[in-house]
Design a protein around this motif. Structure first.
Motif, PDB file in Angstrom:
ATOM      1  N   ARG A 162       0.594  -0.999  -0.262  1.00  0.00           N
ATOM      2  CA  ARG A 162      -0.370   0.028  -0.342  1.00  0.00           C
ATOM      3  C   ARG A 162       1.217   1.554   0.219  1.00  0.00           C
ATOM      4  O   ARG A 162       1.763   1.320   1.070  1.00  0.00           O
ATOM      5  CB  ARG A 162      -0.602  -0.190   1.289  1.00  0.00           C
TER       6      ARG A 162
ATOM      7  N   ALA B 107      -4.306   6.947  -0.856  1.00  0.00           N
ATOM      8  CA  ALA B 107      -3.664   5.929  -0.506  1.00  0.00           C
ATOM      9  C   ALA B 107      -3.590   4.889  -1.727  1.00  0.00           C
ATOM     10  O   ALA B 107      -4.875   5.215  -2.890  1.00  0.00           O
ATOM     11  CB  ALA B 107      -3.650   4.910   0.320  1.00  0.00           C
TER      12      ALA B 107
ATOM     13  N   GLU C 195      -3.165   0.627  -4.016  1.00  0.00           N
ATOM     14  CA  GLU C 195      -2.799  -0.373  -3.422  1.00  0.00           C
ATOM     15  C   GLU C 195      -3.886  -1.325  -4.449  1.00  0.00           C
ATOM     16  O   GLU C 195      -4.317  -0.464  -5.510  1.00  0.00           O
ATOM     17  CB  GLU C 195      -2.814  -0.988  -2.338  1.00  0.00           C
TER      18      GLU C 195
END
Length: 137
Positions: free
Chosen positions: A56, A98, A100
């Motif tokens: 992440r 973030a 991911e």
């Protein structure tokens, strides 16, 4: 770990695929490594993805593990409640940055990995990556 900035000499060896492989082997199966100093340099999350199943990436750091990186929303809400409301807002906004999974893979697609013998961070960024890196400062 955040021992050096990625643009200073001698940090390449702790942001390489080989170093991250050593870190992965040293962690427990549920262990997590936090790598600071990323500053949206795509090389570091790209390199972490070579060695870890789950990565992440936030604007200033990455988390990586062999176990899925879950999020405990109840615990997050409990912790964030202890901050002043203006900081709560900033933390929630930061968290939205973030990346991911597929989003992170797309963001670092085509970017090189950092290797001990073929470094692409530090002074080895090259003109294209240096321009990209400096535009995010």
């Amino acid at each position: 770990m955040d021992p050096l900035r990625i643009t200073t000499a001698y940090s390449n060896n702790i942001h390489s695929r080989q170093f991250f492989a050593l870190v992965r082997k040293s962690l427990k199966p549920t262990g997590i490594v936090m790598v600071g100093g990323v500053e949206w340099n795509p090389v570091i999350p790209r390199t972490l993805m070579e060695e870890f199943a789950y990565v992440r990436s936030y604007p200033d750091f990455c988390l990586a593990s062999e176990s899925e990186l879950g999020q405990n929303e109840d615990r997050f809400d409990e912790l964030i409640a202890s901050f002043p409301s203006d900081l709560q807002f900033q933390i929630r906004e930061f968290r939205k940055g973030a990346l991911e999974g597929d989003k992170l893979r797309r963001a670092v697609s085509g970017r090189p990995t950092n290797d001990d013998w073929h470094p692409v961070s530090e002074y080895f960024l090259g003109p294209e990556l240096r321009r990209w890196f400096n535009s995010r400062r």
